[in-house]
Design a protein around this motif. Structure first.
Motif, PDB file in Angstrom:
ATOM      1  N   ASN A 309      66.655  66.538 -65.401  1.00 44.31           N
ATOM      2  CA  ASN A 309      67.520  65.591 -64.502  1.00 44.31           C
ATOM      3  C   ASN A 309      67.222  64.614 -63.294  1.00 44.31           C
ATOM      4  O   ASN A 309      66.188  64.051 -63.933  1.00 44.31           O
ATOM      5  CB  ASN A 309      67.583  66.657 -63.276  1.00 44.31           C
ATOM      6  CG  ASN A 309      66.370  67.304 -62.775  1.00 44.31           C
ATOM      7  OD1 ASN A 309      65.350  66.334 -62.117  1.00 44.31           O
ATOM      8  ND2 ASN A 309      66.990  68.196 -62.181  1.00 44.31           N
ATOM      9  N   HIS A 357      70.690  64.710 -67.296  1.00 43.49           N
ATOM     10  CA  HIS A 357      71.745  65.248 -66.561  1.00 43.49           C
ATOM     11  C   HIS A 357      71.822  65.934 -65.249  1.00 43.49           C
ATOM     12  O   HIS A 357      71.133  65.546 -64.548  1.00 43.49           O
ATOM     13  CB  HIS A 357      71.983  66.996 -66.932  1.00 43.49           C
ATOM     14  CG  HIS A 357      70.863  67.807 -66.615  1.00 43.49           C
ATOM     15  ND1 HIS A 357      69.463  67.818 -68.100  1.00 43.49           N
ATOM     16  CD2 HIS A 357      70.070  68.146 -65.731  1.00 43.49           C
ATOM     17  CE1 HIS A 357      68.764  68.723 -66.740  1.00 43.49           C
ATOM     18  NE2 HIS A 357      69.043  69.169 -66.016  1.00 43.49           N
ATOM     19  N   ASP A 358      73.135  65.216 -64.688  1.00 44.75           N
ATOM     20  CA  ASP A 358      73.440  64.880 -63.689  1.00 44.75           C
ATOM     21  C   ASP A 358      74.356  65.573 -62.846  1.00 44.75           C
ATOM     22  O   ASP A 358      75.196  65.792 -63.753  1.00 44.75           O
ATOM     23  CB  ASP A 358      73.342  63.363 -62.546  1.00 44.75           C
ATOM     24  CG  ASP A 358      72.829  63.133 -61.470  1.00 44.75           C
ATOM     25  OD1 ASP A 358      72.797  64.156 -60.615  1.00 44.75           O
ATOM     26  OD2 ASP A 358      73.102  62.060 -61.281  1.00 44.75           O
ATOM     27  N   LEU A 359      74.851  66.105 -61.651  1.00 44.68           N
ATOM     28  CA  LEU A 359      76.556  66.238 -62.070  1.00 44.68           C
ATOM     29  C   LEU A 359      77.460  65.296 -61.526  1.00 44.68           C
ATOM     30  O   LEU A 359      77.766  64.484 -61.285  1.00 44.68           O
ATOM     31  CB  LEU A 359      76.628  67.298 -59.785  1.00 44.68           C
ATOM     32  CG  LEU A 359      77.244  67.986 -59.604  1.00 44.68           C
ATOM     33  CD1 LEU A 359      77.261  69.550 -60.368  1.00 44.68           C
ATOM     34  CD2 LEU A 359      77.283  67.573 -57.653  1.00 44.68           C
ATOM     35  N   TYR A 362      76.857  63.725 -67.904  1.00 46.38           N
ATOM     36  CA  TYR A 362      75.629  63.608 -68.740  1.00 46.38           C
ATOM     37  C   TYR A 362      75.120  61.960 -69.557  1.00 46.38           C
ATOM     38  O   TYR A 362      76.427  61.659 -69.635  1.00 46.38           O
ATOM     39  CB  TYR A 362      75.597  64.572 -69.946  1.00 46.38           C
ATOM     40  CG  TYR A 362      75.353  66.414 -69.312  1.00 46.38           C
ATOM     41  CD1 TYR A 362      75.196  66.973 -68.205  1.00 46.38           C
ATOM     42  CD2 TYR A 362      76.192  66.444 -70.409  1.00 46.38           C
ATOM     43  CE1 TYR A 362      75.618  67.511 -67.193  1.00 46.38           C
ATOM     44  CE2 TYR A 362      76.451  68.331 -70.311  1.00 46.38           C
ATOM     45  CZ  TYR A 362      76.451  68.734 -68.559  1.00 46.38           C
ATOM     46  OH  TYR A 362      76.647  70.057 -68.599  1.00 46.38           O
ATOM     47  N   LYS A 449      82.628  68.601 -66.156  1.00 45.42           N
ATOM     48  CA  LYS A 449      83.700  69.639 -65.970  1.00 45.42           C
ATOM     49  C   LYS A 449      82.169  70.139 -64.287  1.00 45.42           C
ATOM     50  O   LYS A 449      80.762  70.559 -64.543  1.00 45.42           O
ATOM     51  CB  LYS A 449      83.959  70.441 -66.233  1.00 45.42           C
ATOM     52  CG  LYS A 449      84.160  70.329 -67.996  1.00 45.42           C
ATOM     53  CD  LYS A 449      85.433  70.986 -68.598  1.00 45.42           C
ATOM     54  CE  LYS A 449      86.324  69.901 -69.184  1.00 45.42           C
ATOM     55  NZ  LYS A 449      87.853  70.664 -68.874  1.00 45.42           N
ATOM     56  N   VAL A 451      82.430  73.048 -61.192  1.00 49.91           N
ATOM     57  CA  VAL A 451      82.809  74.082 -60.988  1.00 49.91           C
ATOM     58  C   VAL A 451      82.838  74.044 -59.513  1.00 49.91           C
ATOM     59  O   VAL A 451      82.157  74.120 -59.083  1.00 49.91           O
ATOM     60  CB  VAL A 451      82.333  75.782 -61.503  1.00 49.91           C
ATOM     61  CG1 VAL A 451      82.315  76.732 -60.712  1.00 49.91           C
ATOM     62  CG2 VAL A 451      82.627  75.346 -62.921  1.00 49.91           C
ATOM     63  N   PRO A 454      80.528  77.424 -57.640  1.00 53.76           N
ATOM     64  CA  PRO A 454      79.844  78.448 -58.994  1.00 53.76           C
ATOM     65  C   PRO A 454      79.299  79.587 -58.649  1.00 53.76           C
ATOM     66  O   PRO A 454      78.983  79.969 -57.902  1.00 53.76           O
ATOM     67  CB  PRO A 454      78.987  77.514 -59.086  1.00 53.76           C
ATOM     68  CG  PRO A 454      78.651  76.980 -58.455  1.00 53.76           C
ATOM     69  CD  PRO A 454      79.718  76.765 -56.972  1.00 53.76           C
ATOM     70  N   GLY A 459      68.493  77.566 -63.202  1.00 52.03           N
ATOM     71  CA  GLY A 459      68.610  77.683 -64.953  1.00 52.03           C
ATOM     72  C   GLY A 459      69.838  76.397 -65.733  1.00 52.03           C
ATOM     73  O   GLY A 459      69.663  76.768 -66.860  1.00 52.03           O
ATOM     74  N   LEU A 460      71.063  75.767 -65.007  1.00 51.45           N
ATOM     75  CA  LEU A 460      71.977  75.209 -66.302  1.00 51.45           C
ATOM     76  C   LEU A 460      70.775  73.941 -66.529  1.00 51.45           C
ATOM     77  O   LEU A 460      72.193  73.647 -67.386  1.00 51.45           O
ATOM     78  CB  LEU A 460      72.790  74.845 -64.812  1.00 51.45           C
ATOM     79  CG  LEU A 460      74.331  75.553 -64.350  1.00 51.45           C
ATOM     80  CD1 LEU A 460      75.005  74.801 -63.835  1.00 51.45           C
ATOM     81  CD2 LEU A 460      74.743  75.895 -66.349  1.00 51.45           C
ATOM     82  N   GLY A 461      70.876  73.672 -65.727  1.00 48.45           N
ATOM     83  CA  GLY A 461      69.481  72.425 -66.976  1.00 48.45           C
ATOM     84  C   GLY A 461      69.097  72.781 -67.810  1.00 48.45           C
ATOM     85  O   GLY A 461      69.432  71.718 -68.651  1.00 48.45           O
ATOM     86  N   ASP A 462      68.531  73.939 -67.710  1.00 48.54           N
ATOM     87  CA  ASP A 462      67.995  73.877 -69.025  1.00 48.54           C
ATOM     88  C   ASP A 462      68.692  74.474 -69.954  1.00 48.54           C
ATOM     89  O   ASP A 462      68.411  74.384 -71.251  1.00 48.54           O
ATOM     90  CB  ASP A 462      67.408  75.279 -69.410  1.00 48.54           C
ATOM     91  CG  ASP A 462      65.860  75.028 -67.618  1.00 48.54           C
ATOM     92  OD1 ASP A 462      65.483  74.224 -67.771  1.00 48.54           O
ATOM     93  OD2 ASP A 462      65.247  75.923 -67.417  1.00 48.54           O
ATOM     94  N   ILE A 464      72.328  73.530 -70.594  1.00 45.44           N
ATOM     95  CA  ILE A 464      72.870  72.340 -70.802  1.00 45.44           C
ATOM     96  C   ILE A 464      71.527  71.655 -71.837  1.00 45.44           C
ATOM     97  O   ILE A 464      72.108  70.893 -72.724  1.00 45.44           O
ATOM     98  CB  ILE A 464      72.841  71.442 -69.781  1.00 45.44           C
ATOM     99  CG1 ILE A 464      73.714  71.962 -68.990  1.00 45.44           C
ATOM    100  CG2 ILE A 464      73.559  70.007 -69.629  1.00 45.44           C
ATOM    101  CD1 ILE A 464      73.711  71.464 -67.275  1.00 45.44           C
TER     102      ILE A 464
HETATM  103  P1  ADP Z   1      68.083  73.698 -62.784  1.00 44.06           P
HETATM  104  O1  ADP Z   1      66.370  73.787 -62.869  1.00 44.06           O
HETATM  105  O2  ADP Z   1      68.426  75.313 -62.094  1.00 44.06           O
HETATM  106  O3  ADP Z   1      67.631  74.237 -64.815  1.00 44.06           O
HETATM  107  P2  ADP Z   1      68.609  71.278 -62.778  1.00 44.06           P
HETATM  108  O4  ADP Z   1      68.521  70.667 -61.552  1.00 44.06           O
HETATM  109  O5  ADP Z   1      67.628  70.689 -63.709  1.00 44.06           O
HETATM  110  O6  ADP Z   1      69.427  72.720 -63.173  1.00 44.06           O
HETATM  111  O7  ADP Z   1      70.041  71.199 -63.560  1.00 44.06           O
HETATM  112  C1  ADP Z   1      71.513  71.442 -62.842  1.00 44.06           C
HETATM  113  C2  ADP Z   1      72.480  70.339 -63.292  1.00 44.06           C
HETATM  114  O8  ADP Z   1      73.095  71.978 -64.002  1.00 44.06           O
HETATM  115  C3  ADP Z   1      73.295  69.711 -62.930  1.00 44.06           C
HETATM  116  O9  ADP Z   1      72.647  68.280 -63.272  1.00 44.06           O
HETATM  117  C4  ADP Z   1      74.849  69.911 -63.290  1.00 44.06           C
HETATM  118  O10 ADP Z   1      74.898  69.076 -64.383  1.00 44.06           O
HETATM  119  C5  ADP Z   1      74.570  70.782 -63.396  1.00 44.06           C
HETATM  120  N1  ADP Z   1      75.659  71.902 -62.220  1.00 44.06           N
HETATM  121  C6  ADP Z   1      75.486  72.426 -60.860  1.00 44.06           C
HETATM  122  N2  ADP Z   1      75.971  72.940 -60.349  1.00 44.06           N
HETATM  123  C7  ADP Z   1      77.617  72.442 -61.394  1.00 44.06           C
HETATM  124  C8  ADP Z   1      78.463  72.897 -60.526  1.00 44.06           C
HETATM  125  N3  ADP Z   1      79.297  73.348 -59.771  1.00 44.06           N
HETATM  126  N4  ADP Z   1      79.115  73.523 -61.786  1.00 44.06           N
HETATM  127  C9  ADP Z   1      79.067  71.767 -63.213  1.00 44.06           C
HETATM  128  N5  ADP Z   1      78.163  71.634 -63.293  1.00 44.06           N
HETATM  129  C10 ADP Z   1      77.294  71.716 -62.613  1.00 44.06           C
END
Ligand code: ADP
Length: 472
Positions: A309, A357-359, A362, A449, A451, A454, A459-462, A464
Motif C-alpha cells: 500500500n 493499492h490505495d483508497l 490500484y 469502488k 464503500v 464498510p 485484511g482488505l489489502g491482502d 486485493i
Molecule cells: P490491510 O493491512 O488491512 O490489508 P491495507 O491498508 O493494506 O489494509 O489496504 C486496504 C485497502 O483496502 C485500501 O488500499 C483500499 O484499496 C481498500 N479499501 C479500504 N477501505 C475501503 C472501502 N471503504 N471501500 C473499498 N475499498 C476500501
C-alpha cells in the motif's frame, strides 16, 4: 459513452471472465504465517482488580508509565505497553518473550474470543470461497484449536504428517493454544486507573501482545520443507507473507538476518527447481527499518511480484533516502510521483510485477512478457469488485454476492488524476483502457469502488493483492 459507463462496462466484462479463469488455476500456496488471534476487550475493572491484588505490580507499572518496553518479559511490561497504547490511542504491537507471561495473561485476563490470525491463515479463509481448485496453507503448530479456525471448504489443504494434502480439520495433531496474538481493543474515552493516575484513551485502538515462540523466527517446519517440492508440480502460485513477525534481536543473541536468509534460500531453491511457479510477496507494515531493508534486499529478488500500500511504499522510499519523493506520494495530489516511485523500485529490484493499492485506485507495473495489460487490468477490476462486496457484506460470499460489488459507486475523484497521468505517459487511450506501455512494461491504473460505510476492512489489502496476483 461517458467515462463512468466505459469503466462500469469494463468491470462487468472482467467479472464475467474471472470466475472461469479462477477455476482453471492449478493451485495456490499461502505461507508462512497462520496463527490464533485472541480478541480481548479491555475491561478496566479487571485490570484494576489484578493490580489491587498485587501492590508490587501496581507500584512498578505506575512508576514506569510513559515508558515503553522493547518486548514483554514480565506482566509489568505487558501492562506498561497496554497503558502506553491506551493513553496515546496508538496501535502498538510487542512480542511476549517468556512463557510465564503468556500463562499469566491466560490466567488473569484470558480472551473473549479466538479467531483466525496471521496473513496466510487469513488470506486462505478469504480465498477459499472462490472457485479455486486447491489452496495449500502453512500452519504450524496445527493443533485442533488452530485447525478449527480454517473455513470448512473442500479446496483447502495443509501438508499432513505423511506428506499428503489433507483438510486442516482432519490433519490437526494435539490440542491446545501454543501461540496466540492477544488483541486488546479499547474504545475512545476508556478510563483506566493505575496507582493514583487515571488514563483515558483519546481514540479507539488496539494493543497487540504476541506469544508465538515457534513462528517468531520464521523457521519453516521440516516436514513442510521436505514434502512441499514433491507437490509443487500441481501448484501455480505461491503467496509469501508474514515476515513482520520477525524481531530485530532475539534473547539468544541471534538477529532477524539469521532467519531471513534461510527463508530466502528456501524460496530461491523452490523457484530454481520449479520455474513454472510464480511467487508474490505481500508487504506488511514492519516497524523495523532494518528488517524492511532486509526484505527489499533478500526477499524481493527471489519473487516475481510484490503487493503493497502507499504507506509501505513511502517507508521503502524513506529507507533509501528518497524523502522528497515519499513526501510527494503522501501529498495524494498526483499519481505521477507514485508511478515514478514504483518504476524506481522495479528497476532496482528486478521485480516483474508490482501492484500498489490505495483508497480509490490500484496501480500496477508489469513486465510485458509476464502478463498482458488486459489480463492484468481485468484481474485488478475483479479484485476491486471483490473488495467492494466484502466491505459491504463483511465476507467473501457467493459469486452472486460478489457480483453485488458492481453496484458500489466508483471513486470519481480519480479521473482527473488519471487524466494527468495519461498526459504524462502520452497515451491517448489510457483514460478508456487504463493501460499504457513504457520501457518494456505495461502500466495499468484502475479506478476502484469505494464503500461509503464498510462493515469490515481488516485484511482488505491482502485480499486485493492476492486475488489480483493469482488472476493476473
Ligand atoms: P490491510 O493491512 O488491512 O490489508 P491495507 O491498508 O493494506 O489494509 O489496504 C486496504 C485497502 O483496502 C485500501 O488500499 C483500499 O484499496 C481498500 N479499501 C479500504 N477501505 C475501503 C472501502 N471503504 N471501500 C473499498 N475499498 C476500501
Amino acid at each position: 459513452m461517458s467515462i463512468q459507463t466505459n469503466w462500469q462496462k469494463l468491470y462487468e466484462t472482467a467479472l464475467d471472465k474471472s470466475f472461469p479463469a479462477l477455476e482453471s488455476i492449478p493451485g495456490v500456496i499461502f505461507g508462512f504465517h497462520s496463527t490464533i488471534d485472541g480478541l480481548k476487550r479491555v475491561v478496566p475493572e479487571e485490570i484494576e482488580k489484578v493490580l489491587k491484588e498485587n501492590p508490587a505490580l501496581e507500584e512498578e507499572v505506575s512508576r514506569r508509565l510513559g515508558t515503553l518496553p522493547a518486548e514483554i518479559r514480565t506482566p509489568a511490561d505487558l501492562l506498561v505497553g497496554l497503558a502506553s497504547s491506551l493513553q496515546r490511542g496508538k496501535a502498538l504491537q510487542l512480542m511476549i518473550r517468556e512463557e510465564a507471561v503468556y500463562q499469566w495473561v491466560m490466567d488473569n485476563l484470558g480472551y473473549d474470543q479466538i479467531r483466525m490470525g496471521g496473513t496466510s491463515g487469513n488470506m486462505t479463509n478469504f480465498m477459499a470461497p472462490l472457485p479455486l481448485s486447491q489452496i495449500l496453507v502453512y500452519a504450524n503448530p496445527l493443533t485442533k484449536e488452530q485447525a478449527e479456525l480454517f473455513v470448512d471448504s473442500e479446496n483447502l489443504f495443509v501438508i499432513n504428517q505423511d506428506g499428503e494434502l489433507e483438510h486442516p480439520h482432519k490433519a490437526w495433531r494435539g490440542e491446545g493454544i501454543f501461540a496466540i496474538h492477544w488483541i486488546f481493543e479499547y474504545p475512545k474515552g476508556l478510563k483506566l486507573k493505575i496507582g493514583d493516575k487515571v488514563l483515558e484513551s483519546p481514540r479507539a485502538n488496539r494493543f497487540i501482545a504476541a506469544w508465538n515462540p515457534i513462528n517468531n523466527k520464521l523457521q519453516i517446519e521440516a516436514n513442510f520443507q521436505k514434502c512441499l517440492p514433491r507437490l509443487l508440480p500441481d501448484f501455480s502460485h505461491f503467496v509469501v507473507s508474514g515476515f513482520h513477525i520477525l524481531s530485530e534481536n532475539y534473547p539468544d543473541g541471534t538477529t532477524w538476518l539469521d532467519y531471513l536468509r534461510p527463508v530466502a534460500q528456501f524460496l530461491r531453491e523452490l523457484k530454481k527447481e520449479h520455474s513454472h511457479l510464480r511467487f508474490h510477496y505481500e508487504f506488511a507494515s514492519i516497524a523495523s527499518g532494518a528488517i524492511r531493508k532486509g526484505i527489499v534486499d533478500y526477499i524481493l529478488p527471489t519473487v516475481d511480484s510484490l503487493g503493497l500500500n502507499e504507506v509501505e511504499l513511502c517507508a521503502i522510499l524513506r529507507d533509501r533516502g528518497e524523502d522528497d519523493l515519499a513526501q510527494e506520494v503522501e501529498n495524494h495530489t498526483s499519481l505521477v510521483p507514485v508511478l515514478r516511485a514504483l518504476e524506481r523500485l522495479a528497476d532496482s529490484t528486478g521485480l516483474r510485477r508490482i501492484q500498489l493499492h490505495d483508497l480509490g485506485y490500484y496501480l500496477t507495473l508489469v513486465d510485458a512478457d509476464y502478463a498482458s495489460g488486459e489480463q492484468t487490468r481485468d484481474a485488478m477490476l475483479f479484485a476491486a469488485t471483490l473488495a467492494a462486496s466484502r466491505s459491504t457484506i463483511g465476507r467473501v460470499g457467493t459469486p452472486e454476492e460478489i457480483r453485488g460489488g458492481l453496484d458500489v459507486p466508483m471513486a470519481e475523484q480519480l479521473f482527473p488524476l488519471m487524466a494527468e497521468l495519461a498526459q504524462e505517459l502520452e497515451q491517448e487511450k489510457f483514460m478508456e483502457t487504463g493501460i499504457a506501455a513504457k520501457n518494456g512494461r505495461n502500466i495499468i491504473l484502475v479506478p476502484t469502488k469505494i464503500v461509503a460505510k464498510p462493515v469490515l476492512t481488516v485484511g482488505l489489502g491482502d485480499l486485493i493483492s492476492s486475488s489480483s496476483f493469482i488472476l493476473g
